[in-house]
Design a protein around this motif. Structure first.
Motif, PDB file in Angstrom:
ATOM      1  N   GLY A 162      -2.861   8.072  -4.042  1.00 44.71           N
ATOM      2  CA  GLY A 162      -4.059   7.161  -3.963  1.00 44.71           C
ATOM      3  C   GLY A 162      -4.859   7.527  -2.892  1.00 44.71           C
ATOM      4  O   GLY A 162      -4.872   8.689  -2.106  1.00 44.71           O
ATOM      5  N   ILE A 181      -5.845   6.053   0.120  1.00 46.71           N
ATOM      6  CA  ILE A 181      -5.426   6.085   1.588  1.00 46.71           C
ATOM      7  C   ILE A 181      -4.179   6.788   1.815  1.00 46.71           C
ATOM      8  O   ILE A 181      -4.203   7.450   2.681  1.00 46.71           O
ATOM      9  CB  ILE A 181      -5.514   4.563   1.915  1.00 46.71           C
ATOM     10  CG1 ILE A 181      -6.910   3.641   1.787  1.00 46.71           C
ATOM     11  CG2 ILE A 181      -5.132   4.364   3.557  1.00 46.71           C
ATOM     12  CD1 ILE A 181      -6.635   2.243   1.957  1.00 46.71           C
ATOM     13  N   GLY A 182      -3.248   6.666   0.601  1.00 43.45           N
ATOM     14  CA  GLY A 182      -2.031   7.122   0.768  1.00 43.45           C
ATOM     15  C   GLY A 182      -2.214   8.673   0.834  1.00 43.45           C
ATOM     16  O   GLY A 182      -1.283   9.209   1.519  1.00 43.45           O
ATOM     17  N   ASP A 240       4.366   7.539  -7.025  1.00 38.11           N
ATOM     18  CA  ASP A 240       3.227   7.021  -7.649  1.00 38.11           C
ATOM     19  C   ASP A 240       3.214   7.193  -9.163  1.00 38.11           C
ATOM     20  O   ASP A 240       3.843   8.115  -9.701  1.00 38.11           O
ATOM     21  CB  ASP A 240       2.054   7.921  -7.175  1.00 38.11           C
ATOM     22  CG  ASP A 240       0.659   7.275  -7.276  1.00 38.11           C
ATOM     23  OD1 ASP A 240       0.125   6.731  -8.300  1.00 38.11           O
ATOM     24  OD2 ASP A 240       0.143   6.943  -6.162  1.00 38.11           O
ATOM     25  N   LYS A 247      -5.897  -3.107  -6.541  1.00 36.03           N
ATOM     26  CA  LYS A 247      -6.790  -3.375  -5.312  1.00 36.03           C
ATOM     27  C   LYS A 247      -8.026  -3.972  -5.874  1.00 36.03           C
ATOM     28  O   LYS A 247      -9.128  -4.368  -4.937  1.00 36.03           O
ATOM     29  CB  LYS A 247      -6.993  -2.156  -4.558  1.00 36.03           C
ATOM     30  CG  LYS A 247      -7.757  -1.118  -5.134  1.00 36.03           C
ATOM     31  CD  LYS A 247      -8.331  -0.178  -3.960  1.00 36.03           C
ATOM     32  CE  LYS A 247      -8.950   1.181  -4.686  1.00 36.03           C
ATOM     33  NZ  LYS A 247      -9.482   1.904  -3.520  1.00 36.03           N
ATOM     34  N   SER A 265       0.612  -2.166   3.605  1.00 40.02           N
ATOM     35  CA  SER A 265      -0.964  -2.243   3.596  1.00 40.02           C
ATOM     36  C   SER A 265      -1.230  -3.528   3.173  1.00 40.02           C
ATOM     37  O   SER A 265      -1.325  -4.041   2.053  1.00 40.02           O
ATOM     38  CB  SER A 265      -1.290  -1.456   2.356  1.00 40.02           C
ATOM     39  OG  SER A 265      -0.845  -0.198   2.118  1.00 40.02           O
ATOM     40  N   SER A 266      -1.852  -4.272   4.326  1.00 39.59           N
ATOM     41  CA  SER A 266      -2.442  -5.861   3.963  1.00 39.59           C
ATOM     42  C   SER A 266      -3.811  -5.379   4.324  1.00 39.59           C
ATOM     43  O   SER A 266      -4.472  -4.351   4.262  1.00 39.59           O
ATOM     44  CB  SER A 266      -1.782  -6.612   5.039  1.00 39.59           C
ATOM     45  OG  SER A 266      -2.286  -7.932   4.759  1.00 39.59           O
ATOM     46  N   SER A 267      -4.573  -6.452   4.324  1.00 36.72           N
ATOM     47  CA  SER A 267      -6.290  -6.619   4.393  1.00 36.72           C
ATOM     48  C   SER A 267      -6.846  -7.457   4.894  1.00 36.72           C
ATOM     49  O   SER A 267      -6.161  -8.744   5.270  1.00 36.72           O
ATOM     50  CB  SER A 267      -6.586  -6.559   2.637  1.00 36.72           C
ATOM     51  OG  SER A 267      -7.855  -6.784   2.801  1.00 36.72           O
ATOM     52  N   TYR A 283      -6.083  -3.532   7.041  1.00 36.88           N
ATOM     53  CA  TYR A 283      -7.110  -2.700   7.096  1.00 36.88           C
ATOM     54  C   TYR A 283      -8.397  -3.501   6.951  1.00 36.88           C
ATOM     55  O   TYR A 283      -8.587  -4.297   6.201  1.00 36.88           O
ATOM     56  CB  TYR A 283      -7.057  -1.715   5.788  1.00 36.88           C
ATOM     57  CG  TYR A 283      -5.780  -1.070   5.472  1.00 36.88           C
ATOM     58  CD1 TYR A 283      -4.723  -0.917   6.385  1.00 36.88           C
ATOM     59  CD2 TYR A 283      -5.508  -0.822   4.218  1.00 36.88           C
ATOM     60  CE1 TYR A 283      -3.556  -0.319   6.050  1.00 36.88           C
ATOM     61  CE2 TYR A 283      -4.436  -0.108   3.875  1.00 36.88           C
ATOM     62  CZ  TYR A 283      -3.299   0.056   4.935  1.00 36.88           C
ATOM     63  OH  TYR A 283      -2.354   0.669   4.420  1.00 36.88           O
TER      64      TYR A 283
HETATM   65  P1  NAD Z   1      -5.565   3.260  -4.765  1.00 33.50           P
HETATM   66  O1  NAD Z   1      -5.700   2.664  -5.878  1.00 33.50           O
HETATM   67  O2  NAD Z   1      -6.338   4.629  -4.369  1.00 33.50           O
HETATM   68  O3  NAD Z   1      -4.216   3.852  -4.152  1.00 33.50           O
HETATM   69  C1  NAD Z   1      -3.051   3.144  -4.721  1.00 33.50           C
HETATM   70  C2  NAD Z   1      -1.941   3.871  -5.331  1.00 33.50           C
HETATM   71  O4  NAD Z   1      -1.043   3.449  -5.754  1.00 33.50           O
HETATM   72  C3  NAD Z   1      -2.591   4.717  -6.731  1.00 33.50           C
HETATM   73  O5  NAD Z   1      -2.340   6.037  -6.667  1.00 33.50           O
HETATM   74  C4  NAD Z   1      -1.961   4.266  -7.801  1.00 33.50           C
HETATM   75  O6  NAD Z   1      -1.686   4.911  -8.923  1.00 33.50           O
HETATM   76  C5  NAD Z   1      -0.593   3.788  -7.102  1.00 33.50           C
HETATM   77  N1  NAD Z   1       0.077   2.509  -7.834  1.00 33.50           N
HETATM   78  C6  NAD Z   1      -0.313   1.158  -8.006  1.00 33.50           C
HETATM   79  N2  NAD Z   1       0.517   0.495  -8.518  1.00 33.50           N
HETATM   80  C7  NAD Z   1       1.767   1.364  -8.411  1.00 33.50           C
HETATM   81  C8  NAD Z   1       3.010   1.110  -9.002  1.00 33.50           C
HETATM   82  N3  NAD Z   1       3.605   0.094  -9.481  1.00 33.50           N
HETATM   83  N4  NAD Z   1       4.058   2.132  -9.033  1.00 33.50           N
HETATM   84  C9  NAD Z   1       3.669   3.221  -8.266  1.00 33.50           C
HETATM   85  N5  NAD Z   1       2.275   3.508  -7.902  1.00 33.50           N
HETATM   86  C10 NAD Z   1       1.493   2.638  -7.978  1.00 33.50           C
HETATM   87  O7  NAD Z   1      -5.814   2.204  -3.492  1.00 33.50           O
HETATM   88  P2  NAD Z   1      -6.095   2.613  -1.875  1.00 33.50           P
HETATM   89  O8  NAD Z   1      -7.359   2.203  -1.441  1.00 33.50           O
HETATM   90  O9  NAD Z   1      -5.384   3.807  -1.395  1.00 33.50           O
HETATM   91  O10 NAD Z   1      -5.383   1.258  -1.272  1.00 33.50           O
HETATM   92  C11 NAD Z   1      -4.110   1.554  -1.045  1.00 33.50           C
HETATM   93  C12 NAD Z   1      -3.341   0.174  -0.437  1.00 33.50           C
HETATM   94  O11 NAD Z   1      -4.213  -0.536   0.741  1.00 33.50           O
HETATM   95  C13 NAD Z   1      -3.166  -0.927  -1.380  1.00 33.50           C
HETATM   96  O12 NAD Z   1      -2.100  -1.658  -1.283  1.00 33.50           O
HETATM   97  C14 NAD Z   1      -4.532  -1.721  -1.300  1.00 33.50           C
HETATM   98  O13 NAD Z   1      -4.415  -2.938  -1.656  1.00 33.50           O
HETATM   99  C15 NAD Z   1      -4.650  -1.665   0.273  1.00 33.50           C
HETATM  100  N6  NAD Z   1      -5.842  -1.743   0.858  1.00 33.50           N
HETATM  101  C16 NAD Z   1      -6.936  -1.053   0.605  1.00 33.50           C
HETATM  102  C17 NAD Z   1      -8.354  -1.212   0.910  1.00 33.50           C
HETATM  103  C18 NAD Z   1      -9.316  -0.628   0.299  1.00 33.50           C
HETATM  104  O14 NAD Z   1     -10.622  -1.005   0.565  1.00 33.50           O
HETATM  105  N7  NAD Z   1      -9.201   0.601  -0.342  1.00 33.50           N
HETATM  106  C19 NAD Z   1      -8.631  -2.395   2.070  1.00 33.50           C
HETATM  107  C20 NAD Z   1      -7.380  -3.075   2.334  1.00 33.50           C
HETATM  108  C21 NAD Z   1      -6.075  -2.804   1.808  1.00 33.50           C
END
Ligand code: NAD
Ligand code: WQD
Length: 338
Positions: free
Chosen positions: A11, A13-14, A32, A86, A124-126, A178
């Motif tokens: 994803g 951030i990941g 993933d 998210k 990953s919290s928020s 975050y």
């Molecule tokens: P993203 O959707 O780009 O990444 C999440 C990844 O997790 C994706 O690749 C998705 O395919 C995978 N995924 C989801 N459910 C799954 C499952 N059950 N099994 C395997 N893979 C799974 O989101 P991101 O922006 O990279 O966010 C990452 C984390 O950070 C999340 O927990 C999100 O809630 C948290 N977060 C994000 C933000 C933001 O604004 N982007 C802010 C605060 C917290």
């Protein structure tokens, strides 16, 4: 090299965290299911690192499949748990999917980790857990407010679950709250890939500049802020990724500490929507078609981090300015249409 399991590692951030982990001397292993990402992220990661990163295409909420990963990898030192849905609006329409996925994946991890003696976790919290805060900036001691969406509720519940489980001898845990991640890797080989119409401000800005969207609507200009638009703390995604490296290092090699530690991960700086728009126009040379629109229901008028604790305890400080962050977003957007 110590192995770090990175759920959601394909994803937004990941993928950046995977790159920073490997460059810091760890061996990331990705889990993933590509529910919100694309295989192209793996190509980008490999191209930056010059080596492929192990990937398991499984649902993290599938306990048996997850067990298989721990069995195959044998010596996982710690876990970073990004995998979650998210989208705030979608979570209101499909609450069950959010509870199932976000809590199901966490519960499966917490069930499997102890079977393999893995007891270090970064979550990953928020900043959404703070709701509409009474005072700014928010510190980690700022009270959390009742969540206004099922998405936010999953983050609060996850924090509570992790706290209870750690107190009962479960994994030592670092909760990273975050603020608003933006931007992309300087190589423009990985970045955010929003599916459909973006919900978030910066992808909407870059898609408008690229001609994919007709106009950007600024949601509200009558808030009690210097220019009337909302205030957020926009952190560059590579800075945010580096926070995970220092958190992992603290868990694996740092001093003894509380079993659960919470850190804000933001810049400590608040910017209005209109400042972001103006700064984007400056760094990109693009004039945006902007409509000053009404408020978006549910928006927090203003929030930004007090970043002192992360600086003092983790030695973590952001390095990238808003202008450079937005320039990286634009470079990424341009790379998508090449
Ligand atoms: P993203 O959707 O780009 O990444 C999440 C990844 O997790 C994706 O690749 C998705 O395919 C995978 N995924 C989801 N459910 C799954 C499952 N059950 N099994 C395997 N893979 C799974 O989101 P991101 O922006 O990279 O966010 C990452 C984390 O950070 C999340 O927990 C999100 O809630 C948290 N977060 C994000 C933000 C933001 O604004 N982007 C802010 C605060 C917290
Ligand atoms: C930022 C600002 C909008 C789009 C969301 C989640 C939160 C967290 C981060 C995960 C706001 C304004 C936006 C547009 C606009 N995610 N805006 N026009 O609302 O801070 O938070 O992402 O944990 O939980 O709620 O981010 O990018 O949607 O909005 O004027 O087209 O931009 O009103 O002030 P937000 P955002």
């Amino acid at each position: 090299m110590q192995k770090i399991l990175v759920t959601g590692g394909a994803g937004y951030i990941g993928s950046h965290a995977v790159v920073e982990l490997q460059q810091a001397g760890y061996q990331p292993v990705i889990v993933d299911n590509f529910s919100n990402s694309q295989e192209s992220a793996l190509v980008g990661i490999e191209s930056i690192l010059g080596t492929a990163v192990p990937i398991y295409r499984i649902d993290c909420a599938d306990e048996a499949a997850l067990r298989g990963v721990f069995q195959a990898e044998k010596d996982i030192a710690g876990v970073i748990h990004f995998a979650a849905f998210k989208a705030v609006g979608e979570s209101v329409a499909k609450p069950l999917a959010y509870y199932q996925n976000n809590l199901g994946s966490l519960l499966a991890l917490l069930a499997v980790m102890p079977e393999f003696g893995v007891d270090k976790l970064v979550f990953s919290s928020s900043c959404t857990v703070y709701g509409i805060p009474d005072a700014l900036p928010v510190t980690e001691a700022t009270p959390t407010k009742k969540a206004t969406s099922p998405y936010g509720a999953t983050k609060q519940m996850a924090e509570d679950i992790l706290t209870d489980v750690a107190a009962a001898g479960g994994p030592r845990t670092i909760l990273l709250r975050y603020f608003n991640p933006i931007g992309a890797h300087e190589s423009a080989k990985i970045g955010e890939l929003p599916l459909g119409v973006p919900n978030n401000l910066v992808p909407f800005i870059t898609q408008t500049a690229a001609g994919i969207r007709e106009k950007l609507t600024v949601y509200g200009t009558d808030y009690d802020t210097p220019d009337g638009s909302c205030i957020r703390d926009y952190i560059h995604v590579v800075d945010l990724a580096k926070a995970h490296v220092v958190a992992v290092r603290r868990l694996l090699d740092g001093p003894a500490a509380d079993r659960v530690e919470t850190f804000n991960v933001g810049t400590g700086r608040g910017n209005t929507v209109l400042e972001v728009v103006r700064t984007f126009e400056e760094v990109s040379g693009q004039k945006l078609n902007v409509l000053l629109g009404p408020r978006r229901p549910g928006d927090v008028p203003a929030i930004y981090a007090d970043a002192t604790k992360a600086a003092e305890v983790l030695g973590f400080k952001t390095e990238t300015s808003l202008a450079d962050s937005l320039a990286s977003s634009w470079k990424w957007q341009l790379s998508l249409s090449e």
